[in-house]
Design an enzyme around this catalytic site. Structure first.
Site, PDB file in Angstrom:
ATOM      1  N   SER A 113       0.825  -1.205   0.000  1.00  0.00           N
ATOM      2  CA  SER A 113       0.000   0.000   0.000  1.00  0.00           C
ATOM      3  C   SER A 113       0.855   1.249   0.000  1.00  0.00           C
ATOM      4  CB  SER A 113      -0.882   0.033   1.252  1.00  0.00           C
ATOM      5  OG  SER A 113      -1.717  -1.081   1.284  1.00  0.00           O
ATOM      6  N   HIS A 124      -0.374  -2.281  -7.436  1.00  0.00           N
ATOM      7  CA  HIS A 124      -1.244  -2.005  -6.284  1.00  0.00           C
ATOM      8  C   HIS A 124      -2.713  -2.127  -6.687  1.00  0.00           C
ATOM      9  CE1 HIS A 124      -2.691   1.062  -3.066  1.00  0.00           C
ATOM     10  NE2 HIS A 124      -2.763  -0.170  -2.605  1.00  0.00           N
TER      11      HIS A 124
HETATM   12  P1  NAI Z   1      -3.837  -9.960   5.171  1.00  0.00           P
HETATM   13  O1  NAI Z   1      -3.343  -9.844   6.560  1.00  0.00           O
HETATM   14  O2  NAI Z   1      -5.295 -10.130   4.928  1.00  0.00           O
HETATM   15  O3  NAI Z   1      -3.106 -11.181   4.418  1.00  0.00           O
HETATM   16  C1  NAI Z   1      -1.712 -11.373   4.444  1.00  0.00           C
HETATM   17  C2  NAI Z   1      -1.453 -12.843   4.121  1.00  0.00           C
HETATM   18  O4  NAI Z   1      -0.052 -13.029   3.905  1.00  0.00           O
HETATM   19  C3  NAI Z   1      -1.859 -13.793   5.243  1.00  0.00           C
HETATM   20  O5  NAI Z   1      -2.655 -14.835   4.719  1.00  0.00           O
HETATM   21  C4  NAI Z   1      -0.507 -14.328   5.760  1.00  0.00           C
HETATM   22  O6  NAI Z   1      -0.564 -15.644   6.261  1.00  0.00           O
HETATM   23  C5  NAI Z   1       0.337 -14.242   4.499  1.00  0.00           C
HETATM   24  N1  NAI Z   1       1.785 -14.189   4.770  1.00  0.00           N
HETATM   25  C6  NAI Z   1       2.442 -13.391   5.648  1.00  0.00           C
HETATM   26  N2  NAI Z   1       3.773 -13.616   5.588  1.00  0.00           N
HETATM   27  C7  NAI Z   1       3.961 -14.564   4.638  1.00  0.00           C
HETATM   28  C8  NAI Z   1       5.102 -15.205   4.086  1.00  0.00           C
HETATM   29  N3  NAI Z   1       6.334 -14.896   4.490  1.00  0.00           N
HETATM   30  N4  NAI Z   1       4.912 -16.130   3.116  1.00  0.00           N
HETATM   31  C9  NAI Z   1       3.674 -16.449   2.670  1.00  0.00           C
HETATM   32  N5  NAI Z   1       2.547 -15.859   3.150  1.00  0.00           N
HETATM   33  C10 NAI Z   1       2.687 -14.923   4.112  1.00  0.00           C
HETATM   34  O7  NAI Z   1      -3.287  -8.674   4.390  1.00  0.00           O
HETATM   35  P2  NAI Z   1      -3.926  -7.883   3.145  1.00  0.00           P
HETATM   36  O8  NAI Z   1      -4.919  -6.893   3.635  1.00  0.00           O
HETATM   37  O9  NAI Z   1      -4.304  -8.862   2.098  1.00  0.00           O
HETATM   38  O10 NAI Z   1      -2.665  -7.021   2.659  1.00  0.00           O
HETATM   39  C11 NAI Z   1      -1.636  -7.593   1.886  1.00  0.00           C
HETATM   40  C12 NAI Z   1      -0.853  -6.474   1.229  1.00  0.00           C
HETATM   41  O11 NAI Z   1      -1.732  -5.748   0.350  1.00  0.00           O
HETATM   42  C13 NAI Z   1      -0.262  -5.461   2.191  1.00  0.00           C
HETATM   43  O12 NAI Z   1       0.969  -5.035   1.710  1.00  0.00           O
HETATM   44  C14 NAI Z   1      -1.297  -4.351   2.167  1.00  0.00           C
HETATM   45  O13 NAI Z   1      -0.759  -3.099   2.515  1.00  0.00           O
HETATM   46  C15 NAI Z   1      -1.727  -4.380   0.714  1.00  0.00           C
HETATM   47  N6  NAI Z   1      -3.036  -3.819   0.394  1.00  0.00           N
HETATM   48  C16 NAI Z   1      -4.109  -4.018   1.231  1.00  0.00           C
HETATM   49  C17 NAI Z   1      -5.350  -3.491   0.909  1.00  0.00           C
HETATM   50  C18 NAI Z   1      -6.548  -3.746   1.788  1.00  0.00           C
HETATM   51  O14 NAI Z   1      -7.620  -3.140   1.547  1.00  0.00           O
HETATM   52  N7  NAI Z   1      -6.458  -4.611   2.777  1.00  0.00           N
HETATM   53  C19 NAI Z   1      -5.565  -2.717  -0.318  1.00  0.00           C
HETATM   54  C20 NAI Z   1      -4.404  -2.652  -1.189  1.00  0.00           C
HETATM   55  C21 NAI Z   1      -3.189  -3.158  -0.803  1.00  0.00           C
END
Ligand code: NAI
Length: 282
Positions: free
Chosen positions: A120, A140
């Site tokens: 993000s 993104h």
């Molecule tokens: P989330 O917390 O829902 O999911 C993250 C996932 O990554 C989890 O399933 C976790 O187990 C996995 N994970 C963590 N470390 C890992 C590793 N070393 N190897 C494999 N899997 C791993 O997070 P979310 O919300 O999906 O965010 C992900 C990225 O997207 C972040 O960088 C966030 O800033 C970005 N983002 C989020 C948005 C949102 O609305 N939530 C919108 C746009 C971007």
């Protein structure tokens, strides 16, 4: 070069949506996460979202079946397909965790593979400098990925034109609208959105209005589809806090200081929808 084998790392809120759109558009997709249960949850979410699309007649039952057959899940990076051309990282919004993951992938994957981060706000230049600068880019997506048209394509300091052109074309092949953005903290979307959400949290913290009133003002007064506090719960309060910290650190300007109430809610693990409670209960 044409991209056809994609690996998505992290199958949470964003990762499962990214897998969904690539698989639906005919790409072979591998999804890597930390354990089987998380992967099962991601597949359940993708299936539910495909079912909704079938019900609304956006896709046919055949497209649903072919989408699911294009997805493979795994917990071990050594099993990533040798033909992978593009890796998209969607793990936690934590720079050290992302750097560790990309360094590991950089050592194990051929040098021509393109690395993209769905971060993000974290610097694409810095992630690229630690790995393969010319083949590193920000991709993104917006939440929810299957519904939202925009993809910010972030060019790091050394991202090559070739990498940019290929990723732009790839985003278009998913039916998305790519927008070119240069690498400054928060890019465009979160530099504008997140201070607005943070200000809404300050308004609540200072007792200016109730959470319902704050959301109603922005919905009915500004025609936003969702109020800022509901949107914060949807994004995840941990993600919101991480973005404010990147903005504060990157611009060194107090206008980006995260509201103490946001910090307290994250400390209490009230992260929004994903934990069942944030500003509202789910
Ligand atoms: P989330 O917390 O829902 O999911 C993250 C996932 O990554 C989890 O399933 C976790 O187990 C996995 N994970 C963590 N470390 C890992 C590793 N070393 N190897 C494999 N899997 C791993 O997070 P979310 O919300 O999906 O965010 C992900 C990225 O997207 C972040 O960088 C966030 O800033 C970005 N983002 C989020 C948005 C949102 O609305 N939530 C919108 C746009 C971007």
């Amino acid at each position: 070069m044409k991209i056809n084998y994609v690996a998505v790392i992290g199958g949470g809120t964003m990762g499962n949506g990214i897998v969904h759109v690539f698989a639906q558009n005919g790409y072979n997709v591998q999804l890597l996460d930390q354990n089987e249960e998380l992967l099962k949850n991601a597949l359940t979410t993708i299936t539910k979202n495909l079912d909704r699309q079938v019900k609304k007649e956006v896709i046919t039952e055949e497209v649903k079946t072919s989408t699911l057959s294009n997805i493979q899940i795994l917990t071990n990076a050594s099993k990533l397909n040798k033909s992978t051309n593009l890796v998209i990282e969607a793990i936690y919004e934590n720079k050290d965790a992302k750097l560790e993951l990309f360094k590991m992938l950089n050592n194990s994957m051929p040098p021509e593979v393109i690395f993209a981060s769905n971060t993000s706000a974290i610097s694409i230049t810095e992630l690229g400098a630690a790995t393969r600068p010319d083949k590193f880019i920000g991709m993104h997506f917006m939440n929810p990925v299957p519904m939202m048209k925009l993809v910010e394509i972030i060019r790091g300091f050394a991202t090559s034109d070739e990498t940019y052109d290929l990723i732009k074309t790839t985003a278009e092949s998913l039916g998305k609208v790519p927008v070119e953005v240069f690498d400054y903290p928060g890019f465009i979307a979160n530099r504008i959105l997140m201070p607005m959400i943070n200000e809404a949290i300050f308004a609540l913290y200072e007792g200016v209005a109730s959470k319902e009133s704050i959301d109603t003002v922005m919905k009915l007064g500004m025609n936003h589809p969702m109020g800022p506090l509901t949107l914060a719960d949807f994004i995840g309060l941990d993600v919101c806090l991480a973005i404010m910290e990147v903005l504060l650190d990157g611009y060194n300007d107090a206008k980006y200081r995260p509201c103490p109430l946001l910090k307290k809610m994250v400390a209490a693990n009230k992260l929004g929808r994903k934990t069942g409670e944030g500003f509202f209960k789910y």
